[in-house]
Design a protein around this motif. Sequence first.
Motif, PDB file in Angstrom:
ATOM      1  N   PRO A  36       0.857  -1.195   0.000  1.00 39.90           N
ATOM      2  CA  PRO A  36       0.000   0.000   0.000  1.00 39.90           C
ATOM      3  C   PRO A  36       0.894   1.247   0.000  1.00 39.90           C
ATOM      4  O   PRO A  36       2.059   1.191   0.407  1.00 39.90           O
ATOM      5  CB  PRO A  36      -0.811  -0.122   1.285  1.00 39.90           C
ATOM      6  N   ASP A  37       0.365   2.343  -0.436  1.00 37.59           N
ATOM      7  CA  ASP A  37       1.154   3.568  -0.606  1.00 37.59           C
ATOM      8  C   ASP A  37       1.969   3.973   0.628  1.00 37.59           C
ATOM      9  O   ASP A  37       3.153   4.299   0.493  1.00 37.59           O
ATOM     10  CB  ASP A  37       0.260   4.732  -1.051  1.00 37.59           C
ATOM     11  N   PRO A  38       1.392   3.961   1.845  1.00 40.45           N
ATOM     12  CA  PRO A  38       2.204   4.377   2.996  1.00 40.45           C
ATOM     13  C   PRO A  38       3.432   3.484   3.202  1.00 40.45           C
ATOM     14  O   PRO A  38       4.522   3.981   3.504  1.00 40.45           O
ATOM     15  CB  PRO A  38       1.247   4.271   4.180  1.00 40.45           C
ATOM     16  N   LEU A  39       3.269   2.175   3.023  1.00 39.80           N
ATOM     17  CA  LEU A  39       4.410   1.269   3.171  1.00 39.80           C
ATOM     18  C   LEU A  39       5.417   1.476   2.048  1.00 39.80           C
ATOM     19  O   LEU A  39       6.635   1.459   2.276  1.00 39.80           O
ATOM     20  CB  LEU A  39       3.946  -0.188   3.210  1.00 39.80           C
ATOM     21  N   ALA A  40       4.934   1.654   0.832  1.00 41.02           N
ATOM     22  CA  ALA A  40       5.828   1.872  -0.310  1.00 41.02           C
ATOM     23  C   ALA A  40       6.650   3.154  -0.107  1.00 41.02           C
ATOM     24  O   ALA A  40       7.857   3.177  -0.384  1.00 41.02           O
ATOM     25  CB  ALA A  40       5.027   1.952  -1.600  1.00 41.02           C
ATOM     26  N   ARG A  41       6.016   4.217   0.395  1.00 44.73           N
ATOM     27  CA  ARG A  41       6.749   5.464   0.666  1.00 44.73           C
ATOM     28  C   ARG A  41       7.828   5.241   1.722  1.00 44.73           C
ATOM     29  O   ARG A  41       8.959   5.703   1.592  1.00 44.73           O
ATOM     30  CB  ARG A  41       5.783   6.562   1.120  1.00 44.73           C
ATOM     31  N   TYR A  42       7.458   4.518   2.777  1.00 43.64           N
ATOM     32  CA  TYR A  42       8.420   4.256   3.848  1.00 43.64           C
ATOM     33  C   TYR A  42       9.621   3.475   3.319  1.00 43.64           C
ATOM     34  O   TYR A  42      10.771   3.821   3.590  1.00 43.64           O
ATOM     35  CB  TYR A  42       7.746   3.498   4.993  1.00 43.64           C
ATOM     36  N   VAL A  43       9.355   2.413   2.572  1.00 46.87           N
ATOM     37  CA  VAL A  43      10.453   1.619   2.015  1.00 46.87           C
ATOM     38  C   VAL A  43      11.301   2.489   1.097  1.00 46.87           C
ATOM     39  O   VAL A  43      12.535   2.407   1.108  1.00 46.87           O
ATOM     40  CB  VAL A  43       9.917   0.361   1.281  1.00 46.87           C
ATOM     41  N   GLY A  44      10.666   3.343   0.324  1.00 48.79           N
ATOM     42  CA  GLY A  44      11.412   4.263  -0.546  1.00 48.79           C
ATOM     43  C   GLY A  44      12.299   5.218   0.238  1.00 48.79           C
ATOM     44  O   GLY A  44      13.404   5.560  -0.203  1.00 48.79           O
ATOM     45  N   GLU A  45      11.829   5.651   1.415  1.00 44.65           N
ATOM     46  CA  GLU A  45      12.610   6.579   2.243  1.00 44.65           C
ATOM     47  C   GLU A  45      13.850   5.930   2.851  1.00 44.65           C
ATOM     48  O   GLU A  45      14.857   6.599   3.054  1.00 44.65           O
ATOM     49  CB  GLU A  45      11.733   7.135   3.372  1.00 44.65           C
ATOM     50  N   ILE A  46      13.765   4.645   3.175  1.00 45.79           N
ATOM     51  CA  ILE A  46      14.893   4.009   3.872  1.00 45.79           C
ATOM     52  C   ILE A  46      15.777   3.184   2.943  1.00 45.79           C
ATOM     53  O   ILE A  46      16.706   2.537   3.401  1.00 45.79           O
ATOM     54  CB  ILE A  46      14.409   3.144   5.053  1.00 45.79           C
ATOM     55  N   THR A  47      15.499   3.200   1.648  1.00 45.38           N
ATOM     56  CA  THR A  47      16.323   2.470   0.694  1.00 45.38           C
ATOM     57  C   THR A  47      16.846   3.402  -0.383  1.00 45.38           C
ATOM     58  O   THR A  47      16.259   4.435  -0.662  1.00 45.38           O
ATOM     59  CB  THR A  47      15.536   1.317   0.027  1.00 45.38           C
ATOM     60  N   GLY A  48      17.969   3.023  -0.949  1.00 54.25           N
ATOM     61  CA  GLY A  48      18.565   3.811  -2.021  1.00 54.25           C
ATOM     62  C   GLY A  48      19.940   4.314  -1.618  1.00 54.25           C
ATOM     63  O   GLY A  48      20.426   4.074  -0.512  1.00 54.25           O
ATOM     64  N   LYS A  49      20.558   5.007  -2.532  1.00 54.48           N
ATOM     65  CA  LYS A  49      21.913   5.513  -2.306  1.00 54.48           C
ATOM     66  C   LYS A  49      21.948   6.449  -1.100  1.00 54.48           C
ATOM     67  O   LYS A  49      21.181   7.399  -1.010  1.00 54.48           O
ATOM     68  CB  LYS A  49      22.400   6.243  -3.558  1.00 54.48           C
ATOM     69  N   GLY A  50      22.818   6.123  -0.150  1.00 52.32           N
ATOM     70  CA  GLY A  50      22.969   6.944   1.047  1.00 52.32           C
ATOM     71  C   GLY A  50      21.921   6.701   2.120  1.00 52.32           C
ATOM     72  O   GLY A  50      21.949   7.328   3.169  1.00 52.32           O
TER      73      GLY A  50
END
Length: 91
Positions: free
Chosen positions: A18-32
Amino acid sequence: MENAYENKMVKRLNTTLPDPLARYVGEITGKGALYETPSEFIRDLIRRHMEKAQDVERGQINAMLAQSLRENDYSDWTNSDLADARKVARE
């Protein structure tokens, strides 16, 4: 009959968040970020869950052992105890 899903090895997961979980995962993953990839985050969650489950199981085993030590009489066997054990073994 054994359950078809029992002991099934899962090597690949595909899920929709769901969107809230997807946003959270996006915030804690990626470069840096905290995790390089969402997969790394999921693997860490699974490892932590496994460790927690193992800790709970160890706690339950320790509690049962402690209960057994409290409830049982570990005094030395008498000759009468040994005679009773031999009698039961022969029966």
